[in-house]
Scaffold this active site. Structure first.
Site, mmCIF file in Angstrom:
data_model
loop_
_atom_site.group_PDB
_atom_site.id
_atom_site.type_symbol
_atom_site.label_atom_id
_atom_site.label_comp_id
_atom_site.label_asym_id
_atom_site.label_seq_id
_atom_site.Cartn_x
_atom_site.Cartn_y
_atom_site.Cartn_z
ATOM 1 N N GLU A 224 22.181 17.805 31.522
ATOM 2 C CA GLU A 224 21.126 17.617 30.526
ATOM 3 C C GLU A 224 21.685 17.162 29.184
ATOM 4 O O GLU A 224 21.076 16.345 28.493
ATOM 5 C CB GLU A 224 20.338 18.921 30.344
ATOM 6 N N GLU A 225 22.851 17.681 28.797
ATOM 7 C CA GLU A 225 23.399 17.363 27.473
ATOM 8 C C GLU A 225 23.807 15.892 27.342
ATOM 9 O O GLU A 225 24.012 15.412 26.229
ATOM 10 C CB GLU A 225 24.587 18.271 27.143
#
Length: 385
Positions: A224-225
């Site tokens: 996600e990052e």
């Protein structure tokens, strides 16, 4: 469902402590995946992993469609070795988007082929006794910091001998503090607190034998990052996806460290009207404190799922975080509030039965309150002379 939901705060805290103790910057998430998958199996769920390690755990409901997905991410911010410097130190690049301002002074681990080394991230001019006021006036940025290795590393040759190489992952120490007043301060609360919320919600559902009208999928992503998040974690049965992530308690924002923060939009646009409305109403029905917010510079697993082509309704539940992507702070009240809402959502009746099919006709399609068409037409007609 009017059964009081009993979220175990001790379980939630213990899960968060355990997760924070496992380094998991994007690209280095295997051990966090193993830890979380084992806990999901202990809770009695059917667990499957994608090739790279995203977790998909199914909790059966009365029907398999339209299934609900709840997602958080195991990966965190971190860094990577960009270059071996002639002075025996390391140039770094960030993993994810975070300021080098928060990297300065951090303790960290370097994962090399020969083992794990410890070190500190320092500005290029770190000694006040040498550089005097230049310590305060030097620029901030990833090109203006370096990592000092806690090993014999006087030059580039020494670094090579240690087995450290370009591309090695650097994990930043979380330095967690769990205070008696409910505040929790640590790096990487984004989104390990979200993972702990999901586990605590599941633990309560299993302990209280909460039944759901449809299957729920508990998803834990690993990228996600860096923007890919839930792009490859969903299955066709999932019609609605609720992401759990941090909300930013900062000037100009309505997010709070207490209660649920319901995000209405982020930089990718509005979240689903009907799903967000349902979540807000569930808070009212069950006495859960809630506030709405809109984020300009923010995206979550929900965005990556939609961008990957999944036609799902999306919403974002947030726990307020002060100093997001820095030295973060949250409060247990928000974590418990979100966990309660997750359980109530999973147990709630399906409102849009048409969602069980990926494509269908107009019958059963949702409505939004607008003026009747004929009223709109009359309003647009020119005035009579």
């Amino acid at each position: 469902m009017h059964t009081p939901i009993d979220i175990d705060p001790d379980y939630l805290r213990s899960r968060l402590k355990a997760l924070l103790a496992i380094p998991s910057p994007t690209g280095f998430t295997d051990e966090a995946v193993r830890h979380t998958a084992r806990e999901l199996e202990r809770l009695g769920l059917e667990v499957k992993l994608t090739r790279r390690g995203a977790i998909r755990a199914r909790r059966p409901g009365a029907a398999d469609r339209p299934a609900r997905g709840i997602v958080s991410h195991l990966d965190t911010l971190g860094a990577q070795v960009k270059a071996l410097k002639d002075n025996g130190r390391l140039e770094l690049v960030s993993i994810g988007h975070w300021s080098a301002r928060f990297a300065e002074g951090a303790r960290a681990s370097i994962f090399s082929t020969k083992g794990i080394y410890r070190g500190s991230i320092l500005p290029l001019k770190a000694s006040g006794h040498t550089f005097n006021d230049e310590v305060d006036t030097q620029p901030t940025g990833w090109r203006h910091i370096e990592m000092r290795i806690d090993a014999l590393a006087r030059d580039r040759k020494d670094i090579v001998q240690l087995g450290i190489d370009i591309g090695d992952i650097v994990a930043i120490d979380p330095q967690p503090e769990f205070l008696d007043n409910g505040f929790i301060v640590s790096r990487h609360l984004d989104d390990k607190a979200g993972v702990a919320i999901m586990l605590a919600a599941l633990e309560a559902m299993q302990r209280q034998e909460i039944e759901t009208p449809v299957d729920t999928y508990w998803l834990f992503t690993i990228g996600e990052e860096v923007g890919v998040g839930a792009s490859a974690a969903l299955v066709p049965e999932i019609a609605s996806l609720v992401a759990i992530d941090n909300g930013t308690t900062a000037p100009g924002q309505a997010s709070d460290e207490f209660g649920v923060t319901l995000a209405m939009a982020d930089q990718t646009g509005p979240f689903d009207y009907h799903l967000s409305k349902k979540l807000f109403e569930l808070c009212g029905e069950h006495g859960i404190r809630v506030q709405k917010d809109v984020f300009r510079y923010y995206r979550s697993d929900a965005a990556s799922a939609v961008e990957a082509g999944h036609d799902v309704r999306t919403a974002l539940l947030a726990f307020g975080v002060d100093a997001s992507h820095g030295y973060e702070r949250i409060h247990l009240h928000a974590l418990i509030s979100v966990a309660k809402l997750v359980v109530h959502y999973a147990a709630s009746e399906v409102q849009i039965e048409r969602d069980s099919e990926e494509v269908s006709g107009l019958r059963g399609f949702t409505r939004q309150k607008v003026a009747p068409a004929e009223q709109v037409l009359r309003a647009n007609e020119p005035d009579e002379p």
